[in-house]
Scaffold this motif. Structure first.
Motif, mmCIF file in Angstrom:
data_model
loop_
_atom_site.group_PDB
_atom_site.id
_atom_site.type_symbol
_atom_site.label_atom_id
_atom_site.label_comp_id
_atom_site.label_asym_id
_atom_site.label_seq_id
_atom_site.Cartn_x
_atom_site.Cartn_y
_atom_site.Cartn_z
ATOM 1 N N PHE A 132 35.551 44.042 25.750
ATOM 2 C CA PHE A 132 35.438 42.493 25.376
ATOM 3 C C PHE A 132 36.904 42.117 25.471
ATOM 4 O O PHE A 132 37.530 42.769 24.964
ATOM 5 C CB PHE A 132 35.078 42.447 23.869
ATOM 6 N N THR A 133 37.182 40.950 25.996
ATOM 7 C CA THR A 133 38.084 39.996 25.711
ATOM 8 C C THR A 133 38.020 38.422 25.415
ATOM 9 O O THR A 133 37.053 38.160 25.362
ATOM 10 C CB THR A 133 39.148 39.930 27.190
ATOM 11 N N GLU A 134 39.261 37.915 25.215
ATOM 12 C CA GLU A 134 38.971 36.443 24.683
ATOM 13 C C GLU A 134 39.246 35.711 25.852
ATOM 14 O O GLU A 134 39.995 35.826 26.891
ATOM 15 C CB GLU A 134 39.990 36.296 23.752
ATOM 16 N N ASP A 139 43.673 34.947 31.089
ATOM 17 C CA ASP A 139 42.871 36.073 31.290
ATOM 18 C C ASP A 139 43.655 37.372 31.474
ATOM 19 O O ASP A 139 43.254 38.409 32.269
ATOM 20 C CB ASP A 139 41.940 36.062 32.468
ATOM 21 N N CYS A 140 44.774 37.530 30.819
ATOM 22 C CA CYS A 140 45.743 38.511 31.191
ATOM 23 C C CYS A 140 45.193 39.801 30.506
ATOM 24 O O CYS A 140 45.860 40.860 30.784
ATOM 25 C CB CYS A 140 47.134 38.089 30.738
ATOM 26 N N ASP A 141 44.188 39.948 29.698
ATOM 27 C CA ASP A 141 43.647 41.118 29.304
ATOM 28 C C ASP A 141 42.652 41.838 29.970
ATOM 29 O O ASP A 141 42.189 42.870 29.516
ATOM 30 C CB ASP A 141 43.293 40.864 27.627
ATOM 31 N N VAL A 142 42.362 41.191 30.961
ATOM 32 C CA VAL A 142 41.017 41.721 31.776
ATOM 33 C C VAL A 142 41.328 43.147 32.448
ATOM 34 O O VAL A 142 40.533 43.553 33.134
ATOM 35 C CB VAL A 142 40.344 40.516 32.652
ATOM 36 N N LYS A 217 50.152 37.922 37.948
ATOM 37 C CA LYS A 217 51.572 38.880 38.113
ATOM 38 C C LYS A 217 51.544 39.676 37.066
ATOM 39 O O LYS A 217 52.207 40.823 37.387
ATOM 40 C CB LYS A 217 52.659 37.511 38.281
ATOM 41 N N LEU A 218 51.404 39.284 35.902
ATOM 42 C CA LEU A 218 51.535 40.211 34.663
ATOM 43 C C LEU A 218 50.532 41.504 34.763
ATOM 44 O O LEU A 218 51.028 42.643 34.569
ATOM 45 C CB LEU A 218 51.294 39.460 33.310
ATOM 46 N N LEU A 219 49.502 41.185 35.249
ATOM 47 C CA LEU A 219 48.430 42.261 35.525
ATOM 48 C C LEU A 219 48.997 43.382 36.353
ATOM 49 O O LEU A 219 48.850 44.539 35.969
ATOM 50 C CB LEU A 219 46.993 41.592 36.170
ATOM 51 N N LYS A 220 49.579 43.254 37.399
ATOM 52 C CA LYS A 220 50.039 43.975 38.368
ATOM 53 C C LYS A 220 51.418 44.790 37.755
ATOM 54 O O LYS A 220 51.486 45.962 37.733
ATOM 55 C CB LYS A 220 50.495 43.268 39.902
ATOM 56 N N GLU A 221 52.097 43.873 36.860
ATOM 57 C CA GLU A 221 53.300 44.917 36.425
ATOM 58 C C GLU A 221 52.680 45.655 35.535
ATOM 59 O O GLU A 221 53.310 46.683 35.179
ATOM 60 C CB GLU A 221 54.068 43.621 35.570
ATOM 61 N N ASN A 222 51.886 45.492 34.542
ATOM 62 C CA ASN A 222 51.192 46.120 33.392
ATOM 63 C C ASN A 222 50.249 47.345 33.668
ATOM 64 O O ASN A 222 50.095 48.329 33.264
ATOM 65 C CB ASN A 222 50.814 45.549 32.345
#
Length: 516
Positions: A132-134, A139-142, A217-222
């Protein structure tokens, strides 16, 4: 080390329990947001599922098969932390508000995903059946759903957000579906449809610029450079839960995997504290409950505004419960103040005749549930429309903060207290709000289990998901039809023109022969 012990316990429980393994990623530090997400997560745990939650709110009493990864030290609660200056200078602007919530959500992801306890979870070998995400600012938690290769389910603590439809291919035609910030309910006139369409276009573009691109961008970093583009994950969303209901928001078309669970946070009432209970029951004419929510500090209001409230309240025939964070030496005798009050339980009391609020959705739903008329003083985002929904149905009055004065406020309060129609209309709305085949909690649990049983329930997704806008709006089809029509008309024109020239052509006179 404490967290690692909890993680091992959770993993052990997951290996023996029959329930599904569910992860909730909700590091948001807004209490009203968490109230919705917590209700769903705890309902799933009570159902027997093994639930792990990343949260900014720790759990005081351990619950069976419910593990909290506490990130509250990094994201302390925002309760009573926002002053009126921030509200008026930033949040009250639709355009600044969009940047504000996107920036806040990105901060939660940027800092939260690097925390040791979160990294330990990502490096564990736990298998999740659902993540589950918010749906809020970005949508950076997906990436958690992608990392654990689990179906993605998302929840909105608000009603339908403009950027929530694309991921499930839901229709959101601005000609008759107001955006969350449009001050309109029911049928819109030309002016309202124009404003609504401009908001619609703005939100689509602002989401891409403020949320989609930075989150990718953040998704690829993390999560690594090999993570697909963020929309490839988002457009695989299995289910979206909306904190709304058609009885309040108005009817709108919804695809099967967008389910309304409005009021899921509403629990059975608890006994009131003795001092509050005595204050209410000793009031011969009932009470009004007054609060501007869990975020804004009421004490930061300008002195002349606070003085206006005190003068008006002192003249009322009813008592007032006022959520206020500081001491008030000149408090009127008929006013009770406290920095915290059990809102849900106060509204349930039969002597509560009126709720004066900023228009936060959870409070609005609690007022609807308890059939309590409202006076709304909205400040930003969905608050104006939340109040207008009740105004339209005859159970509320909207006052503008900028133009409100003593006379306007006093007249509004005495109008509701002295006119039974507001209470009657509130009761009718309450009955419609409660009349459902399943209550909100049962709906959330059922559809979560449905997605898990059917391994993501891809059959619920419409063909519109991920479709380019020019296909969705039939630009290519309309263009082709127009081209065919133009070609046919041009052909007819050309044939008729040719026939006309043949039929109407004048014979040329014969030239006289020259004499030799």
């Amino acid at each position: 080390m404490k967290f690692f012990g909890l993680l091992l316990v959770a993993a052990g429980a997951m290996s023996v329990a029959d329930g599904a393994n569910i992860l909730g990623v909700f590091p948001i530090n807004g209490r009203s947001h968490w109230a919705v997400y917590e209700s769903v997560m705890k309902a799933l745990a009570a159902r027997g599922h093994n639930v792990t939650v990343i949260s900014a709110y720790s759990e005081k009493t351990p619950l069976p098969n419910y593990t909290v990864i506490d990130v509250s030290k990094t994201f302390p609660s925002a309760v009573n932390q926002i002053g009126i200056d921030i509200v008026l200078n930033y949040l009250s602007s639709v355009f600044m508000n969009q940047w504000f919530i996107a920036d806040h959500q990105m901060k939660l992801c940027r800092e939260g995903q690097k925390l040791p306890e979160v990294q330990a979870l990502l490096k564990s070998d736990i298998k999740f059946d659902a993540v589950f995400t918010e749906i809020f600012g970005a949508d950076c938690d997906v990436g958690f759903a992608y990392h654990f290769k689990a179906p993605l389910l998302s929840i909105m603590s608000s009603s339908h957000l403009p950027w929530s439809y694309d991921r499930v291919g839901g229709p959101d035609n601005p000609s008759y579906i107001p955006t969350i910030v449009t001050r309109a309910v029911g049928k819109m006139n030309f002016q309202m449809r124009m404003i609504n369409t401009l908001y619609y276009i703005y939100f689509k573009l602002a989401w891409i610029y403020y949320s989609e691109w930075p989150a990718d961008k953040l998704l690829k970093e993390n999560f690594g450079p090999d993570v697909p583009y963020i929309n490839d994950i988002v457009y695989n969303t299995s289910m979206v839960f909306v904190n709304g209901h058609f009885s309040l928001d108005g009817p709108r078309p919804l695809v099967p995997n967008m389910v309304e669970i409005g009021g899921v946070h509403i629990k059975p009432p608890r006994p009131l504290p003795k001092d509050i209970l005595k204050f209410i029951e000793d009031s011969p004419n009932g009470v009004m409950f007054f609060t501007f929510g869990s975020l804004m500090r009421m004490s930061t209001l300008p002195k002349h505004v606070l003085q206006m409230f005190k003068e008006v309240f002192a003249k009322l025939p009813i008592r007032v419960l006022w959520k206020y964070e500081e001491d008030m030496p000149d408090k009127p005798d008929n006013v009770y103040i406290s920095k915290w009050m059990p809102q849900r339980d106060i509204l349930e009391h039969p002597k509560t005749r009126l709720f004066m609020t900023h228009g936060g959705l959870l409070g609005i739903m609690e007022a609807v549930y308890t059939a309590t008329p409202i006076i709304g003083v909205p400040f930003f985002f969905d608050q104006p429309r939340n109040i207008l929904k009740l105004v339209e149905q005859g159970s509320g009055i909207l006052l503008e903060y900028e133009t409100m004065n003593s006379d306007i406020l006093y007249d509004a309060i005495t109008k509701i207290v002295g006119n039974e129609s507001y209470a009657l209309n509130a009761k009718k709305l309450s009955n419609r709000f409660k009349d459902r085949p399943m209550n909100a909690t049962e709906s959330a649990v059922y559809w979560t289990e449905y997605v898990i049983r059917h391994k993501g329930a891809k059959h619920l997704r419409t063909a519109a998901v991920g479709m380019p806008w020019w296909k969705y709006y039939l630009v290519d089809v309309i263009s082709f039809i127009l081209l065919v029509i133009f070609s046919v008309l041009y052909t007819i024109y050309f044939v008729l023109k040719t026939i006309y020239k043949k039929l109407c052509k004048k014979p040329s006179p014969k030239k006289k022969e020259k004499k030799n």
